[in-house]
Design a protein around this motif. Structure first.
Motif, short mmCIF file in Angstrom:
data_model
loop_
_atom_site.label_atom_id
_atom_site.label_comp_id
_atom_site.label_asym_id
_atom_site.label_seq_id
_atom_site.Cartn_x
_atom_site.Cartn_y
_atom_site.Cartn_z
N ASP A 61 -22.19 1.80 -46.52
CA ASP A 61 -23.14 2.54 -47.37
C ASP A 61 -24.20 3.20 -46.49
OD1 ASP A 61 -24.12 3.38 -49.90
OD2 ASP A 61 -25.52 1.69 -49.96
N ILE A 62 -24.66 2.50 -45.47
CA ILE A 62 -25.65 3.07 -44.54
C ILE A 62 -25.06 4.26 -43.79
CG2 ILE A 62 -26.86 2.61 -42.36
CD1 ILE A 62 -28.42 1.58 -44.75
N ILE A 63 -23.84 4.11 -43.28
CA ILE A 63 -23.20 5.22 -42.54
C ILE A 63 -23.12 6.45 -43.43
CG2 ILE A 63 -21.01 6.01 -41.53
CD1 ILE A 63 -20.63 2.99 -40.67
N TYR A 64 -22.66 6.27 -44.65
CA TYR A 64 -22.54 7.37 -45.61
C TYR A 64 -23.91 8.00 -45.87
CZ TYR A 64 -22.01 9.77 -50.06
OH TYR A 64 -22.05 10.70 -51.07
N LYS A 65 -24.92 7.17 -46.12
CA LYS A 65 -26.25 7.68 -46.45
C LYS A 65 -26.90 8.41 -45.27
CE LYS A 65 -27.42 4.62 -50.26
NZ LYS A 65 -28.29 3.54 -50.75
N VAL A 66 -26.69 7.93 -44.05
CA VAL A 66 -27.23 8.63 -42.88
C VAL A 66 -26.59 10.01 -42.76
CG1 VAL A 66 -27.34 8.65 -40.36
CG2 VAL A 66 -27.88 6.55 -41.59
N ALA A 67 -25.26 10.07 -42.82
CA ALA A 67 -24.56 11.35 -42.69
C ALA A 67 -24.95 12.30 -43.82
CB ALA A 67 -23.05 11.13 -42.67
N LYS A 68 -25.00 11.79 -45.03
CA LYS A 68 -25.36 12.61 -46.20
C LYS A 68 -26.80 13.11 -46.10
CE LYS A 68 -25.81 12.20 -51.17
NZ LYS A 68 -24.95 12.75 -52.12
N THR A 69 -27.71 12.26 -45.67
CA THR A 69 -29.12 12.64 -45.54
C THR A 69 -29.29 13.74 -44.50
OG1 THR A 69 -29.88 10.46 -46.23
CG2 THR A 69 -31.44 11.80 -44.97
N VAL A 70 -28.62 13.60 -43.37
CA VAL A 70 -28.73 14.62 -42.32
C VAL A 70 -28.16 15.95 -42.81
CG1 VAL A 70 -28.01 15.31 -40.00
CG2 VAL A 70 -28.82 12.98 -40.42
N LEU A 71 -27.01 15.91 -43.45
CA LEU A 71 -26.41 17.15 -43.94
C LEU A 71 -27.23 17.76 -45.07
CD1 LEU A 71 -24.03 19.18 -43.84
CD2 LEU A 71 -22.92 17.76 -45.58
N GLU A 72 -27.53 16.98 -46.09
CA GLU A 72 -28.19 17.53 -47.28
C GLU A 72 -29.68 17.74 -47.12
OE1 GLU A 72 -27.06 15.26 -50.72
OE2 GLU A 72 -24.94 15.78 -50.48
N ASP A 73 -30.40 16.74 -46.64
CA ASP A 73 -31.85 16.90 -46.55
C ASP A 73 -32.26 17.70 -45.33
OD1 ASP A 73 -34.53 16.26 -47.68
OD2 ASP A 73 -34.78 15.37 -45.70
N SER A 74 -31.79 17.30 -44.15
CA SER A 74 -32.21 18.00 -42.94
C SER A 74 -31.65 19.42 -42.87
CB SER A 74 -31.77 17.24 -41.69
OG SER A 74 -32.41 15.99 -41.63
N PHE A 75 -30.33 19.56 -43.06
CA PHE A 75 -29.72 20.88 -42.89
C PHE A 75 -29.86 21.76 -44.13
CE2 PHE A 75 -26.04 23.83 -42.63
CZ PHE A 75 -26.47 24.53 -41.52
N PHE A 76 -29.38 21.31 -45.28
CA PHE A 76 -29.42 22.15 -46.49
C PHE A 76 -30.85 22.37 -46.99
CE2 PHE A 76 -24.92 20.62 -47.87
CZ PHE A 76 -24.34 21.48 -46.97
N ASN A 77 -31.65 21.33 -47.13
CA ASN A 77 -32.98 21.45 -47.71
C ASN A 77 -34.05 21.94 -46.73
OD1 ASN A 77 -31.90 20.55 -50.13
ND2 ASN A 77 -32.58 18.44 -49.83
N LYS A 78 -34.06 21.38 -45.53
CA LYS A 78 -35.10 21.74 -44.55
C LYS A 78 -34.65 22.83 -43.60
CE LYS A 78 -37.61 17.38 -44.58
NZ LYS A 78 -36.96 16.28 -45.25
N ASN A 79 -33.37 23.23 -43.67
CA ASN A 79 -32.81 24.28 -42.83
C ASN A 79 -32.96 23.95 -41.34
OD1 ASN A 79 -31.41 26.73 -42.68
ND2 ASN A 79 -33.30 27.86 -42.27
N LEU A 80 -32.79 22.68 -41.01
CA LEU A 80 -32.95 22.20 -39.64
C LEU A 80 -31.60 22.04 -38.97
CD1 LEU A 80 -35.29 21.08 -37.72
CD2 LEU A 80 -34.36 18.85 -38.29
N ALA A 81 -31.41 22.73 -37.87
CA ALA A 81 -30.24 22.53 -37.03
C ALA A 81 -30.55 21.34 -36.13
CB ALA A 81 -29.94 23.77 -36.20
#
Length: 152
Positions: A63-83
């Motif tokens: 669950d942690i692995i999934y949440k880390v990957a999902k958070t980086v993709l969705e929050d950092s990249f999609f929402n914050k536009n952070l590469a």
């Protein structure tokens, strides 16, 4: 001591399996996230200009692995536009709650800059992180693999 963080890809029907390797579970998770990022853009072209910290809870390590990957993709990249140029898992632990029940905690930081399609060389669209074929495996005494499938 050399910190091992490597990744590779396997074709997976219409998706791609990303496999992260590390000499600890933390390093393997970091490698997995960097592998996902490198599917989307060339992370070698990203500078460390900004950082974000995250704290997550999960029912188990998968669950942690999934949440880390999902958070980086969705929050950092999609929402914050952070590469992302780098990720550091600072804390990963299992905590006993009550009579054989546990929770996992993870604290990590991502480092990068605002995404620029031209500068960072767009490669492939990753739509989502999935729970399909998610796994963590201890191969040797100090060698771990973490894998999951992304929807492209």
């Amino acid at each position: 001591m050399t910190v091992l963080r490597e990744y590779e890809y396997e074709d997976h029907t219409a998706d791609i399996k990303v496999i992260g390797y590390g000499n600890t579970p933390k390093r393997a998770i970091e490698a997995l996230v960097l592998g996902i990022s490198n599917l989307i853009y060339n992370s070698e072209k990203v500078e460390k200009k900004e950082s974000f910290d995250y704290d997550l809870e999960g029912k188990d390590i998968l669950d942690i692995i999934y949440k880390v990957a999902k958070t980086v993709l969705e929050d950092s990249f999609f929402n914050k536009n952070l590469a992302i140029r780098d990720i550091r898992v600072k804390n990963l632990k299992r905590v006993r709650l009550e009579s054989r029940k546990y929770k996992w905690y993870c604290r990590f930081s991502v480092y990068g800059e605002k995404y620029d399609k031209d500068k960072h060389e767009f490669r492939k669209e990753v739509k989502a992180v999935t729970l399909h074929d998610i796994n963590i495996t201890k191969i040797k005494k100090t060698y771990w693999t973490v894998e999951l499938v992304v929807d492209v």
